[in-house]
Design a protein around this motif. Structure first.
Motif, PDB file in Angstrom:
ATOM      1  N   TRP A  57       0.815  -1.209   0.000  1.00 41.04           N
ATOM      2  CA  TRP A  57       0.000   0.000   0.000  1.00 41.04           C
ATOM      3  C   TRP A  57       0.848   1.257   0.000  1.00 41.04           C
ATOM      4  O   TRP A  57       2.009   1.247   0.406  1.00 41.04           O
ATOM      5  N   ASP A  58       0.246   2.336  -0.509  1.00 39.04           N
ATOM      6  CA  ASP A  58       0.710   3.679  -0.198  1.00 39.04           C
ATOM      7  C   ASP A  58      -0.071   4.077   1.043  1.00 39.04           C
ATOM      8  O   ASP A  58      -1.307   4.203   1.006  1.00 39.04           O
ATOM      9  N   ALA A  59       0.627   4.233   2.152  1.00 30.52           N
ATOM     10  CA  ALA A  59      -0.048   4.544   3.410  1.00 30.52           C
ATOM     11  C   ALA A  59      -0.901   5.800   3.267  1.00 30.52           C
ATOM     12  O   ALA A  59      -0.670   6.634   2.383  1.00 30.52           O
ATOM     13  N   PRO A  60      -1.898   5.978   4.113  1.00 29.48           N
ATOM     14  CA  PRO A  60      -2.697   7.198   4.068  1.00 29.48           C
ATOM     15  C   PRO A  60      -1.809   8.450   4.079  1.00 29.48           C
ATOM     16  O   PRO A  60      -0.892   8.570   4.894  1.00 29.48           O
ATOM     17  N   GLY A  61      -2.076   9.338   3.117  1.00 27.18           N
ATOM     18  CA  GLY A  61      -1.263  10.544   2.996  1.00 27.18           C
ATOM     19  C   GLY A  61      -0.056  10.384   2.093  1.00 27.18           C
ATOM     20  O   GLY A  61       0.708  11.328   1.898  1.00 27.18           O
ATOM     21  N   TYR A  62       0.133   9.197   1.526  1.00 24.83           N
ATOM     22  CA  TYR A  62       1.235   8.906   0.616  1.00 24.83           C
ATOM     23  C   TYR A  62       0.668   8.572  -0.764  1.00 24.83           C
ATOM     24  O   TYR A  62      -0.405   7.974  -0.873  1.00 24.83           O
TER      25      TYR A  62
END
Length: 279
Positions: A57-62
């Motif tokens: 994943w692209d973490a939240p905010g990324y």
């Protein structure tokens, strides 16, 4: 790896996926990047794990993933998004791999949702500063995103990227780390910095985890030193593996050794074939 996105309860969650065989049937590894990185950083490791379905994943905010709602998130808040994402994908059993700050997220997820996990790997784990004095917590919080904001992406990445790798790292690996850093968003970076400064891994894993857990660390890690990672493994009663000739981003410096450790740990837990087998 293929770029994908999901709409989750009003939040966009982006990720990369590499499937093997029939989608959803291959043993699944879920990859959580660290504070200065993104989903694309796992591409080199992915080449070493052909027998697995990989979800990074692209973490939240990324990337294009929507940030978390609050400005002061905990690891549990990231874990809640992670659970929504994995549930939406229909993941019933996986090994969760958390690198650096991702290890704190993985620990929070394990504490809340052990039933979905066959095992957890804490790689070059950040352990958080939530128990430190207020001045130290504030220093940690402001130590990254403020520099990014002041210096700009290119200058920040040039200065910071080599520190994540071993001394004398391959120039292509340095460029890979720089490229991921240049995708950072100040707001998401600041949220992650807050979590690192004000939360702790021990808050979620105070004792022996409920599922098999492995701790690994680059032998030349200058950010989360091997002795700290080894002490964490001892405290958790978990096996420890050193990754030779690897710095903090051990899965980039030494993808073969990292993949071997990951495969040795995960294969029996997930019923996987040897990762050295080709599709």
């Amino acid at each position: 790896m293929d770029a994908k996105r999901l709409q989750l309860d009003g939040a966009v969650q982006c990720y990369l996926e590499r499937s093997h065989g029939a989608s959803g049937k291959a043993p699944t590894l879920v990859l959580l990047h660290g504070i200065s990185s993104g989903a694309g950083s796992w591409a080199k490791l992915a080449e070493q794990l052909p027998g697995y379905r990989l979800l990074a994943w692209d973490a939240p905010g990324y990337g294009d993933s929507q940030p978390l709602a609050g400005e002061a998130p905990t690891a549990a808040d990231y874990a809640a998004r992670l659970e929504t994402w994995l549930a939406a994908l229909g993941i019933e059993r996986c090994v969760l791999v958390g690198h650096s700050l991702g290890a704190m997220m993985a620990s929070a997820y394990l504490a809340a949702h052990p039933g979905r996990l066959a095992g957890v790997v804490l790689a070059d784990p950040a352990q958080g500063y939530g128990d430190a004095e207020a001045a130290k917590r504030d220093e940690v919080y402001r130590s990254r995103w403020t520099q990014l904001e002041a210096q700009g992406h290119a200058a920040y990445a040039r200065a910071r990227a080599p520190r994540l790798l071993r001394e004398g790292a391959d120039t292509t690996d340095i460029a890979r780390v720089e490229a991921e850093m240049q995708k950072l968003h100040v707001a998401g970076f600041a949220q992650a910095g807050w979590m690192l400064a004000n939360d702790t891994l021990a808050r979620y894993l105070p004792a022996t985890p409920e599922v098999p857990t492995l701790v690994v660390c680059g032998d030349e890690d200058r950010i989360t030193p091997p002795e700290d990672a080894h002490a964490l493994a001892v405290r958790l009663g978990a096996p420890y593996g050193g990754i030779p000739r690897a710095g903090h981003a051990s899965y980039i410096d030494a993808p073969e050794a990292f993949a071997r450790a990951l495969d040795d740990f995960s294969r029996s837990l997930l019923g996987a074939a040897d990762a050295s087998e080709t599709p």
